[in-house]
Design a protein around this motif. Structure first.
Motif: not given
Length: 309
Positions: A46-74
């Motif tokens: 859609a034209g956005l040139r900066t898209v903050e992808a995820t977080s490497f905060v511990h999954p205990k605190w932000v379980p919604q982003l526990a898949d950071a490595e998996e997301l960045l890999a795909v």
């Protein structure tokens, strides 16, 4: 839509899209990796040139982003698009480096109360924790942003003195950060307050060209505050596609400024963003179906669906 320029505003604004990270981290629904990757790809398309992808905060605190490595890999990486990730400490930086990340952000607080609740540290202790993160990141050629939360008000401490925000901001930039994002975490800022803070930061040596603004719309002030920041020379604005997200540590906070609402205002002012508004609105409607609720963005609600094709 016709465009009507106003004096004293920039020709172009960089939108720092935070939906995939700041938006999704606060959702009760765990979004599958495939949907997150598709969301990011659609935002870039859609034209956005900066898209903050995820977080490497511990999954205990932000379980919604526990898949950071998996997301960045795909996930796909479009040419010319930055995909920053949030890094809380050196362990998070190690994970980011292993994942091949080139842009990171650290997240600080202007108040002691929020620093304790969000980072389990004092402000001074959190800055000491970030120092080696920033140093190592710069040594590895990474671009580093610093977020400062509670820049205008704090639910436990009330209004935050400008000099207190400036003090934290200066110390963060002295660590070597490239950009500073000013967060109105509970949405209590007003245009005059925004103007005063940016002016004080300029007097302390942090010019508007190194600043970004991150407004929440709790009191309906996000767009007004953004316009005030643009008048001060700021050209980077944080927003979240569809207005998703908020702050899990600040109960009174509502969602982020919706990217569609921001783009509508900017395009109406003749300010370039590079964003295809119908494509963006379609993406937010698509994500809303994944989250099981309508998008809170006023523009997404108002824009006829057929215009999004």
């Amino acid at each position: 839509m016709s465009a009507f320029r106003m004096p004293g505003l920039p020709e172009r604004v960089t939108i720092y899209e935070v939906g995939p990270r700041d938006g999704l981290q606060n959702e009760k629904t765990i979004v599958p990796v495939a949907d997150k990757a598709a969301f990011i790809a659609r935002l870039a398309a859609a034209g956005l040139r900066t898209v903050e992808a995820t977080s490497f905060v511990h999954p205990k605190w932000v379980p919604q982003l526990a898949d950071a490595e998996e997301l960045l890999a795909v996930m796909e990486r479009a040419e010319g698009v930055r995909y920053p990730v949030l890094v809380p400490n050196e362990r998070g930086l190690d994970r980011a480096l292993r994942a091949g990340v080139t842009h990171i952000a650290v997240f600080a607080s202007a108040t002691e109360s929020f620093a304790r609740r969000n980072l389990n540290r004092t402000v001074a202790e959190s800055l000491a924790m970030f120092a080696p993160v920033v140093t190592r990141a710069k040594e590895n050629g990474l671009w580093v942003r610093a977020y400062v939360s509670m820049c205008f008000g704090d639910p436990w401490e009330g209004e935050v003195p400008i000099e207190q925000v400036v003090s934290v901001a200066v110390r963060l930039m002295e660590l070597g950060c490239d950009e500073l994002s000013l967060g109105d975490t509970i949405g209590v800022g007003t245009p005059g307050h925004v103007t005063a803070l940016i002016g004080a930061l300029g007097e302390a040596g942090i010019g508007a060209q190194r600043l970004a603004v991150h407004f929440h719309d709790t009191y309906g002030q996000a767009l007004a505050n953004t316009l005030a920041a643009l008048r001060c020379g700021v050209t980077t604005v944080d927003s979240s596609a569809g207005g998703i997200g908020g702050c899990p540590y600040a109960e009174s906070a509502t969602g982020n400024l919706a990217t569609e609402d921001l783009v509508w205002m900017l395009h109406g002012l003749g300010i370039q963003t590079g964003v295809d508004l119908p494509a963006l609105a379609a993406t937010s409607r698509w994500m809303a179906t994944r989250l099981g609720r309508p998008s809170p963005s006023r523009v997404v609600q108002a824009l006829p669906v057929e215009e999004e094709q």
